[in-house]
Design a protein around this motif. Structure first.
Motif, PDB file in Angstrom:
ATOM      1  N   VAL A 325       0.855  -1.195   0.000  1.00 23.61           N
ATOM      2  CA  VAL A 325       0.000   0.000   0.000  1.00 23.61           C
ATOM      3  C   VAL A 325       0.890   1.244   0.000  1.00 23.61           C
ATOM      4  N   HIS A 326       1.904   1.203   0.834  1.00 20.51           N
ATOM      5  CA  HIS A 326       2.842   2.332   0.943  1.00 20.51           C
ATOM      6  C   HIS A 326       3.566   2.585  -0.384  1.00 20.51           C
ATOM      7  N   ARG A 327       4.083   1.511  -0.949  1.00 19.17           N
ATOM      8  CA  ARG A 327       4.945   1.670  -2.116  1.00 19.17           C
ATOM      9  C   ARG A 327       4.153   2.029  -3.378  1.00 19.17           C
ATOM     10  N   GLN A 328       2.856   1.727  -3.332  1.00 19.60           N
ATOM     11  CA  GLN A 328       2.049   2.116  -4.493  1.00 19.60           C
ATOM     12  C   GLN A 328       2.053   3.639  -4.643  1.00 19.60           C
ATOM     13  N   HIS A 329       2.173   4.330  -3.511  1.00 17.00           N
ATOM     14  CA  HIS A 329       2.177   5.796  -3.600  1.00 17.00           C
ATOM     15  C   HIS A 329       3.566   6.399  -3.399  1.00 17.00           C
ATOM     16  N   ASN A 330       4.439   5.685  -2.683  1.00 12.54           N
ATOM     17  CA  ASN A 330       5.849   6.106  -2.638  1.00 12.54           C
ATOM     18  C   ASN A 330       6.506   5.468  -3.864  1.00 12.54           C
ATOM     19  N   SER A 331       6.161   6.006  -5.008  1.00 10.69           N
ATOM     20  CA  SER A 331       6.504   5.298  -6.243  1.00 10.69           C
ATOM     21  C   SER A 331       7.075   6.269  -7.274  1.00 10.69           C
ATOM     22  N   TYR A 332       7.248   5.761  -8.454  1.00  9.55           N
ATOM     23  CA  TYR A 332       7.745   6.611  -9.537  1.00  9.55           C
ATOM     24  C   TYR A 332       6.621   7.330 -10.269  1.00  9.55           C
ATOM     25  N   LEU A 333       5.435   7.337  -9.703  1.00  8.52           N
ATOM     26  CA  LEU A 333       4.349   7.994 -10.427  1.00  8.52           C
ATOM     27  C   LEU A 333       4.595   9.480 -10.703  1.00  8.52           C
ATOM     28  N   PRO A 334       5.197  10.251  -9.758  1.00 10.40           N
ATOM     29  CA  PRO A 334       5.402  11.663 -10.130  1.00 10.40           C
ATOM     30  C   PRO A 334       6.153  11.829 -11.460  1.00 10.40           C
ATOM     31  N   PRO A 335       7.301  11.179 -11.648  1.00  5.79           N
ATOM     32  CA  PRO A 335       7.914  11.329 -12.972  1.00  5.79           C
ATOM     33  C   PRO A 335       7.147  10.614 -14.081  1.00  5.79           C
ATOM     34  N   MET A 336       6.490   9.504 -13.765  1.00  2.26           N
ATOM     35  CA  MET A 336       5.826   8.738 -14.836  1.00  2.26           C
ATOM     36  C   MET A 336       4.638   9.487 -15.437  1.00  2.26           C
ATOM     37  N   ILE A 337       3.874  10.147 -14.579  1.00  2.00           N
ATOM     38  CA  ILE A 337       2.672  10.801 -15.122  1.00  2.00           C
ATOM     39  C   ILE A 337       3.000  12.060 -15.916  1.00  2.00           C
ATOM     40  N   LEU A 338       4.282  12.367 -16.018  1.00  2.88           N
ATOM     41  CA  LEU A 338       4.689  13.498 -16.878  1.00  2.88           C
ATOM     42  C   LEU A 338       4.905  13.073 -18.321  1.00  2.88           C
ATOM     43  N   VAL A 339       4.691  11.798 -18.647  1.00  7.25           N
ATOM     44  CA  VAL A 339       5.068  11.348 -20.001  1.00  7.25           C
ATOM     45  C   VAL A 339       4.367  12.154 -21.088  1.00  7.25           C
ATOM     46  N   ASP A 340       3.105  12.497 -20.871  1.00  8.55           N
ATOM     47  CA  ASP A 340       2.413  13.248 -21.932  1.00  8.55           C
ATOM     48  C   ASP A 340       2.902  14.694 -21.990  1.00  8.55           C
ATOM     49  N   SER A 341       3.113  15.308 -20.831  1.00  5.70           N
ATOM     50  CA  SER A 341       3.604  16.703 -20.829  1.00  5.70           C
ATOM     51  C   SER A 341       4.943  16.792 -21.550  1.00  5.70           C
ATOM     52  N   ILE A 342       5.817  15.854 -21.248  1.00  7.44           N
ATOM     53  CA  ILE A 342       7.163  15.925 -21.818  1.00  7.44           C
ATOM     54  C   ILE A 342       7.124  15.593 -23.314  1.00  7.44           C
ATOM     55  N   ALA A 343       6.196  14.728 -23.698  1.00 10.59           N
ATOM     56  CA  ALA A 343       6.086  14.381 -25.119  1.00 10.59           C
ATOM     57  C   ALA A 343       5.356  15.455 -25.918  1.00 10.59           C
ATOM     58  N   GLY A 344       4.574  16.314 -25.232  1.00  7.94           N
ATOM     59  CA  GLY A 344       3.897  17.393 -25.941  1.00  7.94           C
ATOM     60  C   GLY A 344       2.459  17.113 -26.307  1.00  7.94           C
ATOM     61  N   TYR A 345       1.790  16.236 -25.579  1.00  8.40           N
ATOM     62  CA  TYR A 345       0.347  16.072 -25.764  1.00  8.40           C
ATOM     63  C   TYR A 345      -0.288  16.035 -24.378  1.00  8.40           C
ATOM     64  N   GLU A 346      -1.583  15.957 -24.340  1.00  7.98           N
ATOM     65  CA  GLU A 346      -2.236  15.933 -23.024  1.00  7.98           C
ATOM     66  C   GLU A 346      -3.298  14.844 -22.957  1.00  7.98           C
ATOM     67  N   LEU A 347      -3.169  14.003 -21.943  1.00  7.10           N
ATOM     68  CA  LEU A 347      -4.259  13.096 -21.606  1.00  7.10           C
ATOM     69  C   LEU A 347      -5.243  13.921 -20.781  1.00  7.10           C
ATOM     70  N   SER A 348      -6.495  13.939 -21.204  1.00 11.78           N
ATOM     71  CA  SER A 348      -7.464  14.825 -20.535  1.00 11.78           C
ATOM     72  C   SER A 348      -7.631  14.423 -19.066  1.00 11.78           C
ATOM     73  N   PRO A 349      -7.986  15.387 -18.214  1.00  9.64           N
ATOM     74  CA  PRO A 349      -8.238  15.052 -16.805  1.00  9.64           C
ATOM     75  C   PRO A 349      -9.344  14.009 -16.671  1.00  9.64           C
ATOM     76  N   GLN A 350     -10.350  14.075 -17.552  1.00 12.16           N
ATOM     77  CA  GLN A 350     -11.445  13.096 -17.466  1.00 12.16           C
ATOM     78  C   GLN A 350     -10.910  11.690 -17.616  1.00 12.16           C
ATOM     79  N   GLU A 351      -9.984  11.515 -18.524  1.00 16.16           N
ATOM     80  CA  GLU A 351      -9.429  10.176 -18.706  1.00 16.16           C
ATOM     81  C   GLU A 351      -8.371   9.874 -17.648  1.00 16.16           C
ATOM     82  N   PHE A 352      -7.549  10.842 -17.349  1.00 18.79           N
ATOM     83  CA  PHE A 352      -6.493  10.591 -16.365  1.00 18.79           C
ATOM     84  C   PHE A 352      -7.095  10.145 -15.030  1.00 18.79           C
ATOM     85  N   TYR A 353      -8.167  10.813 -14.621  1.00 15.14           N
ATOM     86  CA  TYR A 353      -8.755  10.488 -13.317  1.00 15.14           C
ATOM     87  C   TYR A 353      -9.881   9.475 -13.406  1.00 15.14           C
ATOM     88  N   ASN A 354     -10.107   8.917 -14.581  1.00 12.91           N
ATOM     89  CA  ASN A 354     -11.074   7.826 -14.672  1.00 12.91           C
ATOM     90  C   ASN A 354     -10.621   6.705 -13.729  1.00 12.91           C
TER      91      ASN A 354
END
Ligand SMILES: CC(C)=CCC/C(C)=C(\C)COP(=O)(O)OP(=O)(O)O
Length: 475
Positions: A325-354
């Motif tokens: 449970v701990h490691r699911q959030h103490n994870s690499y998600l902060p850098p991982m969820i930047l993949v679209d920003s860094i690539a130059g597109y956007e996954l909509s919030p509706q889909e991201f938070y689905n």
């Protein structure tokens, strides 16, 4: 020279995704075998048979400029508050998908223990991910006792680009004052290479640098607030420091009388300064929603780092499920969820938070950071909190068995991710499919870096390998 390690199917994101997910051959499995002294799996076939050196803009057909609307996309159905799909009954709550998916599209139940995930081949064909289910050649047939990681290798390797980003990153770290006296070591750890490997969708060094700055600020806070006593880290003060740091990540708006003290804190604390600067750079490439989701993920990260500090203080070895449970959030998600920003597109919030998407993202985020638990043992202290250590304590098993179990858990998560990403892709936008593909690529690049970086493969590694051998022989 830049090398693309998988075909670049620029006109069909689905085909691109399937080729990416299907190809495990670039994965550095030999490096994993180092964790099993004397029991290495066979070398993977080199991926270079498929090398295509060529066009930039991976999967660009699915990409859109930041901030544009997804007019042509197929929206994921709105969540029905009462819709609960997936398995029912005791012990299945974590496997349910709540809303966001038509029941027809819901993945089958999470696997029972020892069962493997099955994917709907017809569905995979329909969404253009045909080979995905067939890609699971993940247990080495020649070494049945040596589990193989179900994780791709890097999509792109461009050492010159990595070095350029690394040079700029180390120079910036010097300006900020983080890692004082450690800049040489920081350079050798090659976080610029990590960025180049994990974001193959862009060749733009400035985009990679923006992502690199916040990543290194995250690592610095982990090292200097929590992990490394020799650098002044102290679990007793970590939570208080993370609290202040979050006031920089999500800038606080204080009454006038107190605001100057935040400025003073920025002068005094190099990590706070690094976050302020890194966030400003990142904001060049994020929409408001992308920045907000990053801040949210950072808040979660800091909470779990506080949790980690509390375990260190009480000297508690967490139960395996607590650790997960701990490691699911103490994870690499902060850098991982930047993949679209860094690539130059956007996954909509509706889909991201689905909820279904979030579930898939959480699974791949946990899997990715378990890889860190596998590779980083060499630098961790004896009282390290990690999945292998939690397993050893709970199951009274050998280090080798705990590593094997960790690999199994990693693989189960990755397989579930693949299965559920395929289902979600059927109902989602092209950007969603691309996002999953980019997360998969992130894992491949991260694996390569973990297998080679000096952060986990310095002289200290020998000391720990000795420790590992000792643990095995005395178990
Ligand atoms: C990059 C990032 C999200 C950093 C913050 C937390 C962190 C350092 C990790 C999630 C990596 O795990 P760990 O703390 O075990 O890292 P090291 O093995 O100490 O490099």
């Amino acid at each position: 020279m830049a090398t693309m390690l998988v075909p670049t199917a620029t006109h069909d994101a689905g085909k691109f995704a399937s080729s990416l997910v299907a190809d495990m051959r670039g994965a550095p499995s030999v490096a994993l075998s180092d964790l099993f002294p004397g029991h290495g799996p066979p070398s993977p076939k080199p991926a270079r048979s498929q090398v295509i050196v060529g066009p930039n803009g991976l999967g660009t057909s699915a990409a859109r400029p930041i901030g544009t609307r997804h007019g042509e996309s197929v929206p994921i159905p709105r969540a029905e508050p009462a819709t609960i799909t997936g398995p029912k009954g005791l012990g299945t709550s974590a496997a349910r998908l709540i809303g966001g998916l038509h029941p027809h599209h819901a993945p089958k139940a999470a696997p029972e223990q020892g069962e493997s995930v099955t994917v709907d081949q017809e569905l995979l064909d329909r969404v253009g991910l045909s080979q995905l289910g067939a890609s699971a050649a993940w247990v080495s047939p020649h070494q049945p006792d040596t589990p193989e990681l179900f994780c791709p290798g890097p999509v792109r390797d461009d050492p010159a680009l990595g070095q350029l980003v690394n040079d700029q990153l180390v120079a910036w770290a010097g300006e900020m004052g983080i890692y004082p006296g450690q800049l040489d070591h920081l350079r050798k750890c090659d976080f610029g290479r990590l960025m180049m490997l994990t974001h193959p969708a862009t060749n733009d060094p400035d985009r990679l640098l923006a992502a690199a700055k916040v990543v290194i600020a995250e690592w610095a806070s982990d090292d200097y607030y929590l992990d490394e006593e020799k650098f002044g880290a102290d679990p007793a003060t970590a939570a208080a420091r993370y609290g202040l740091l979050y006031g920089i990540v999500d800038p606080v708006a204080l009454p006038v009388r107190y605001a100057p003290q935040v400025d003073k804190h920025l002068e005094d604390d190099a990590i706070a300064r690094a976050f302020r600067s890194g966030m400003e750079h990142l904001a060049k490439y994020t929409t408001t929603a992308q920045m907000a989701r990053f801040q949210h993920q950072m808040a979660i990260l800091f909470t779990t780092l506080d949790q980690n500090a509390s375990w260190r203080l009480t000297k508690e070895q967490p139960a395996v499920w607590h650790y997960l449970v701990h490691r699911q959030h103490n994870s690499y998600l902060p850098p991982m969820i930047l993949v679209d920003s860094i690539a130059g597109y956007e996954l909509s919030p509706q889909e991201f938070y689905n909820p279904g998407v979030r579930r898939a993202v959480l699974m791949v985020g946990l899997a990715a950071v378990l890889l860190n638990d596998l590779y980083s043992a060499s630098k961790e202290s004896d009282d390290d909190i990690s999945l292998p250590e939690a397993i050893i304590a709970e199951e009274k098993c050998t280090h080798r068995e705990a590593i094997a179990r960790t690999v199994e858990i990693h693989n189960e998560l990755m397989q579930m991710f693949v299965a559920e990403a395929a289902v979600l892709s059927a109902a989602g936008s092209p950007a969603l499919r691309r996002f999953f593909t980019d997360l998969w690529a992130w894992c491949g690049g991260s694996r390569q870096w973990h297998a080679t970086t000096l952060r986990y493969h310095s002289d200290d590694a020998k000391r720990t390998n000795d420790k590992t051998q000792h643990a095995d022989s005395t178990a």
